[in-house]
Structure formats: structure tokens, C-alpha cells
Design an enzyme around this catalytic site. Structure first.
Site, PDB file in Angstrom:
ATOM      1  N   SER A  78       0.839  -1.194   0.000  1.00  0.00           N
ATOM      2  CA  SER A  78       0.000   0.000   0.000  1.00  0.00           C
ATOM      3  C   SER A  78       0.882   1.255   0.000  1.00  0.00           C
ATOM      4  CB  SER A  78      -0.974  -0.044   1.179  1.00  0.00           C
ATOM      5  OG  SER A  78      -2.005   0.900   1.020  1.00  0.00           O
ATOM      6  N   ASP A 174      -8.970  -5.407  -5.555  1.00  0.00           N
ATOM      7  CA  ASP A 174      -8.504  -4.408  -4.590  1.00  0.00           C
ATOM      8  C   ASP A 174      -9.466  -3.220  -4.600  1.00  0.00           C
ATOM      9  OD1 ASP A 174      -7.064  -2.341  -3.187  1.00  0.00           O
ATOM     10  OD2 ASP A 174      -5.215  -3.442  -3.588  1.00  0.00           O
ATOM     11  N   HIS A 207      -7.237  -5.665  -1.148  1.00  0.00           N
ATOM     12  CA  HIS A 207      -6.145  -4.920  -0.535  1.00  0.00           C
ATOM     13  C   HIS A 207      -5.738  -5.607   0.768  1.00  0.00           C
ATOM     14  CE1 HIS A 207      -3.890  -1.166  -0.746  1.00  0.00           C
ATOM     15  NE2 HIS A 207      -4.013  -1.046   0.568  1.00  0.00           N
TER      16      HIS A 207
END
Length: 237
Positions: A78, A174, A207
Site C-alpha cells: 500500500s 482491490d 487490498h
């Protein structure tokens, strides 16, 4: 070197990358998890500067822990994936090394997970409000009047022929950093780099899929280890 995520505003080195770090340690690698200053108190590029300071420290002290200062790789997810990509693509850039320009901040490979690679979001992939969040909290300027700076801080604008070998990991589902960011960056890097560019797109993964152990995360960790081992042995260049 593991760089944690958290939208540049939260997170700690003790919270992420543990599965990968522990697996690699079991295979003889030496791992360092690092912290960096967080927004909104710290604006770009202070987070990157902190990571480069950490890298310089690791290179200076790796041998004390049984590591090889001439072979350092970086990874993170991330926001950590963003910083990983920037670390790989801005080696020894004096803009991001104030007061330590003589330090060697090159890395020999990089593995960013589900990173943000285009702050300007030119593909309009990110959720509404993303650009405003960056403007107010993280970057501190408006992209409409400071687009050159935003581009300069975007990994997709930093691709070049001498980029180190890189493995990117992104999930197709995601919901925080859509897969289009990963696809565009991988494509740009492949067109520019003279070194290995691997892009693993995981069907159905969201994610931070690797935060908790699962069959998917275990297999991904094994892929990363094989990639890094191949780079270390000179089989992947």
C-alpha cells in the site's frame, strides 16, 4: 527492508510484513522493519527521506547482523508499496537525501505490494476523494497548480532503464488501490527497464490480502522468496 503501509498517516513497523519477514528469516535472510514520519505532520517527501535514512543505516550495519550490505532488497504494501517503488527508482537522488547525499541508497531488488504508483491518478482508478486526501493531508499542495511536483513524486513518472529487478503484486479485487494502478505501472516499467519486471495479478485478492495467513498469502510469500533468491543468484537480472 520492510516498509509498512497505512495511507501515510497510520501504521507501525511491528504490524505488517511479518509473514514474509519470518519466512525469509527462516531461509537465512536478515530482515529490518522500518518506521517513518506520518502525515499530516510530515508531508511528502519526508516519508521517503526517512526510508532512505533507514536504508543508509541498514547498509552501514547489515554486516553486524549477518547481512550483506551489497545486496539489499526492499518491500512493502500500500503506502509501503508506494515507498518501495520510489526507493527502487530514486537511488542516490540528492533531492531525497538531504544531509546524507554521500550515502548509497540503491537497492538490488524491490517487491511492492498493491502500491499507489500515480499520485495524479490519470487513469481515474482511485476512489472519489483520493486526490483531495493527498492534497490536504499527505502532499500539502494542489495538483492543479503543482502538477510537476505531484508527477515527480509518482513512481510511474520515475521509471528508467536502470531500475532494479522488481516483482509487483496486486489483487484484481482491490477496493482501496484498484488494480489499474498496478497494471499501468507494470506496463510503464516494462517499457523502460533493462532489468526483470514481473507482475503478479492475483484473481479475487483484495487490498492487504497478506496481513493474515491464508493459502494465497503463503503461496505469495513463496513466490517472493523464489524471486529474491533468483536475483541473488544472478538467475534473474
Amino acid at each position: 527492508v520492510e516498509i509498512h503501509g497505512g495511507g501515510w498517516v497510520v501504521g507501525n513497523k511491528n504490524q505488517q510484513g511479518l509473514q514474509l519477514r519470518n519466512h525469509l528469516a527462516g531461509e537465512g535472510w536478515v530482515g529490518f522493519n522500518v518506521n517513518y514520519r506520518l502525515a499530516p505532520r510530515a508531508k511528502f517527501p519526508e516519508q521517503l527521506i526517512d526510508c532512505k535514512r533507514a536504508l543508509a543505516w541498514v547498509r552501514a550495519h547489515a554486516a553486524d547482523y549477518g547481512g550483506d550490505p551489497d545486496f539489499i532488497v526492499v518491500t512493502g504494501g500500500s503506502a509501503g508499496g508506494y515507498l518501495t517503488a520510489m526507493m527502487a527508482l530514486t537511488a542516490n537522488d540528492p533531492e531525497f537525501q538531504p544531509g546524507f547525499t554521500d550515502a548509497d541508497t540503491s537497492v538490488q531488488a524491490a517487491v511492492p505490494f498493491y502500491g499507489v504508483y500515480d499520485l495524479l491518478d490519470r487513469g481515474s482508478a482511485m476512489a472519489p476523494g483520493f486526490t483531495d486526501f493527498l492534497r490536504r493531508i499527505v502532499v500539502g499542495t494542489d495538483p492543479r497548480t503543482d502538477a510537476e511536483r505531484w508527477a515527480r513524486y509518482s513512481p510511474i513518472e520515475r521509471v528508467h532503464a536502470d531500475a532494479p529487478p522488481m516483482l509487483m503484486v496486486h489483487g484484481t479485487h482491490d477496493t482501496l488501490v484498484p488494480v489499474e494502478q498496478g497494471r499501468a505501472f507494470a506496463g510503464a516499467l516494462r517499457r523502460a527497464s533493462d532489468h526483470a519486471v514481473l507482475y503478479a495479478e492475483l484473481a479475487g485478492a483484495n487490498h492487504a490480502f497478506d496481513v493474515f495467513p491464508s493459502p494465497r498469502s503463503v503461496r505469495t510469500v513463496e513466490w517472493v522468496e523464489r524471486f529474491l533468491d533468483g536475483v541473488h543468484r544472478g538467475q534473474i537480472k
